[in-house]
Design an enzyme around this catalytic site. Structure first.
Site, mmCIF file in Angstrom:
data_model
loop_
_atom_site.group_PDB
_atom_site.id
_atom_site.type_symbol
_atom_site.label_atom_id
_atom_site.label_comp_id
_atom_site.label_asym_id
_atom_site.label_seq_id
_atom_site.Cartn_x
_atom_site.Cartn_y
_atom_site.Cartn_z
ATOM 1 N N ASP A 104 78.761 20.769 -4.827
ATOM 2 C CA ASP A 104 77.854 22.042 -5.420
ATOM 3 C C ASP A 104 78.530 22.920 -6.196
ATOM 4 O O ASP A 104 79.711 23.207 -5.962
ATOM 5 C CB ASP A 104 77.105 22.677 -4.095
ATOM 6 C CG ASP A 104 75.881 23.620 -4.570
ATOM 7 O OD1 ASP A 104 75.475 23.198 -5.803
ATOM 8 O OD2 ASP A 104 75.553 24.298 -3.766
ATOM 9 N N HIS A 150 78.019 19.372 -14.674
ATOM 10 C CA HIS A 150 78.076 18.137 -14.297
ATOM 11 C C HIS A 150 79.147 17.140 -14.656
ATOM 12 O O HIS A 150 79.535 16.346 -13.910
ATOM 13 C CB HIS A 150 76.551 17.518 -14.526
ATOM 14 C CG HIS A 150 75.313 18.382 -13.619
ATOM 15 N ND1 HIS A 150 75.242 18.956 -12.304
ATOM 16 C CD2 HIS A 150 74.254 18.741 -14.423
ATOM 17 C CE1 HIS A 150 74.507 19.709 -12.290
ATOM 18 N NE2 HIS A 150 73.565 19.607 -13.433
ATOM 19 N N LEU A 165 88.203 1.613 0.330
ATOM 20 C CA LEU A 165 87.238 2.658 0.435
ATOM 21 C C LEU A 165 86.018 2.430 0.249
ATOM 22 O O LEU A 165 85.763 1.741 -0.803
ATOM 23 C CB LEU A 165 87.688 3.891 -0.279
ATOM 24 C CG LEU A 165 86.808 5.277 -0.342
ATOM 25 C CD1 LEU A 165 87.316 6.208 0.874
ATOM 26 C CD2 LEU A 165 86.784 6.024 -1.711
HETATM 27 C C1 IPE Z 1 72.718 20.037 -2.951
HETATM 28 O O1 IPE Z 1 72.809 20.994 -3.699
HETATM 29 C C2 IPE Z 1 72.459 18.504 -3.408
HETATM 30 C C3 IPE Z 1 73.721 18.226 -4.206
HETATM 31 C C4 IPE Z 1 74.768 18.702 -4.019
HETATM 32 C C5 IPE Z 1 73.348 16.828 -4.764
HETATM 33 P P1 IPE Z 1 71.692 21.854 -4.392
HETATM 34 O O2 IPE Z 1 72.308 23.069 -5.307
HETATM 35 O O3 IPE Z 1 70.565 21.063 -4.716
HETATM 36 O O4 IPE Z 1 71.075 22.641 -3.263
HETATM 37 P P2 IPE Z 1 70.483 24.023 -2.869
HETATM 38 O O5 IPE Z 1 69.183 24.251 -3.719
HETATM 39 O O6 IPE Z 1 71.445 25.286 -3.477
HETATM 40 O O7 IPE Z 1 70.097 24.116 -1.371
HETATM 41 C C1 IPE Z 2 75.614 20.407 -7.785
HETATM 42 O O1 IPE Z 2 75.812 21.332 -8.570
HETATM 43 C C2 IPE Z 2 75.377 19.189 -8.629
HETATM 44 C C3 IPE Z 2 73.690 18.770 -8.105
HETATM 45 C C4 IPE Z 2 73.167 19.273 -7.469
HETATM 46 C C5 IPE Z 2 73.122 17.487 -8.848
HETATM 47 P P1 IPE Z 2 74.425 22.288 -9.114
HETATM 48 O O2 IPE Z 2 73.673 21.689 -10.163
HETATM 49 O O3 IPE Z 2 73.523 22.546 -7.900
HETATM 50 O O4 IPE Z 2 75.190 23.751 -9.332
HETATM 51 P P2 IPE Z 2 74.792 25.114 -9.131
HETATM 52 O O5 IPE Z 2 74.573 25.201 -7.683
HETATM 53 O O6 IPE Z 2 73.408 25.343 -9.654
HETATM 54 O O7 IPE Z 2 75.920 25.952 -9.357
HETATM 55 MG MG MG Z 3 73.630 23.791 -6.574
#
Ligand code: IPE
Ligand code: IPE
Ligand code: MG
Length: 251
Positions: A31, A48, A142
């Site tokens: 995240d 990303h 892995l």
């Molecule tokens: C969780 O992250 C999903 C992934 C890392 C793929 P999100 O960014 O979607 O989660 P929330 O919305 O902060 O809970």
């Molecule tokens: C995690 O990073 C990747 C996915 C959920 C696909 P985010 O896109 O949620 O990044 P933040 O949380 O908005 O910074």
């Molecule tokens: Mg996120």
């Protein structure tokens, strides 16, 4: 974006701190990509892209440490709520990842797999993943397991429906439903439960990830954003894991 020099393979840093008790199955909620980009004045998708390269680094680190299964939360069933352009970009990342890193994954004996609602993904995403699965299916290293279009509640409801169906058709008796049987209806039936869960970006929640499977998993959180995560932090998580006493309800 970081520049990589494939010609100079990084030597494995020897650590004296890690013991033999390596977590067999590590799961990561990757995240913070969006915030990483925002802090640099970049579009979210730049985060990303950077995060994709970190996936490669952590796969190699996990392989070198002796981790057997690495489950990475890449796209949740709730992530469809994001703007279409971002979703489209995320759905292209598996193809991009395989294009850049599949040879290296194969070289490292990595076996690629996924959990989640596979048929809900665009064709091009599925094609890229099916290709990688096919190319790595006999690998004994892995298991790199991407959670893609994965939601734990969805997984549990799906299991309940399948079980009900088997009860209805008489192939399953209600008295035979137990925790082990229930687990066998989940996406993780062959890989079991994580020993260690890592979440980056400072959020302290599970966001619908492996709710059943994480019942006794050790949880580890860091404020670092996923694109800033690295081998050292991964090792730190495992060192902290090794210092914990897992009791599973016992004493
Ligand atoms: C969780 O992250 C999903 C992934 C890392 C793929 P999100 O960014 O979607 O989660 P929330 O919305 O902060 O809970
Ligand atoms: C995690 O990073 C990747 C996915 C959920 C696909 P985010 O896109 O949620 O990044 P933040 O949380 O908005 O910074
Ligand atoms: Mg996120």
């Amino acid at each position: 974006m970081s520049i990589r020099w494939p010609f100079f393979k990084k030597k494995k840093k020897k650590t004296t701190e890690l013991t033999e008790d390596i977590p067999k199955h590590v799961a990561i909620i990757m995240d913070g990509n969006g915030r990483w980009a925002k802090r640099r004045g970049l579009p979210r998708i730049a985060g990303h892209k950077e995060g994709m390269d970190v996936v490669r680094d952590i796969v190699i680190a996990a392989t070198e440490s002796g981790v057997e299964i690495l489950t990475l939360y890449a796209f949740s069933t709730e992530n469809w709520r994001r703007p279409k352009a971002e979703v489209d970009f995320l759905m292209k990342l598996p193809k991009e990842f395989m294009h850049v890193y599949l040879p290296e994954m194969i070289e490292n004996h990595v076996k690629i797999d996924t959990i989640g609602e596979f048929k809900g993904l665009p064709d091009h995403t599925r094609d890229a993943i099916n290709h990688a699965k096919e190319k790595t299916k006999d690998n004994k290293g892995l298991i790199l397991n991407f959670a893609l279009n994965y939601g734990s509640r969805n997984e549990i409801v799906k299991a309940v429906k399948e079980i009900s169906n088997h009860v209805n058709t008489g192939t399953l008796k209600i008295e035979n439903i137990d925790e082990e049987l229930f687990s066998s209806y989940l996406y993780t039936k062959n890989i079991g439960e994580p020993d260690l869960l890592i979440r980056t970006s400072g959020e302290v929640r599970l966001s619908n990830f492996l709710l059943w499977q994480l019942a006794y998993t050790e949880l580890w959180f860091t404020n670092e954003l996923w694109p800033d995560f690295n081998e050292e932090l991964f090792e730190k998580a495992m060192i902290d894991y090794q210092a914990r006493k897992r009791r599973f309800g016992g004493i």
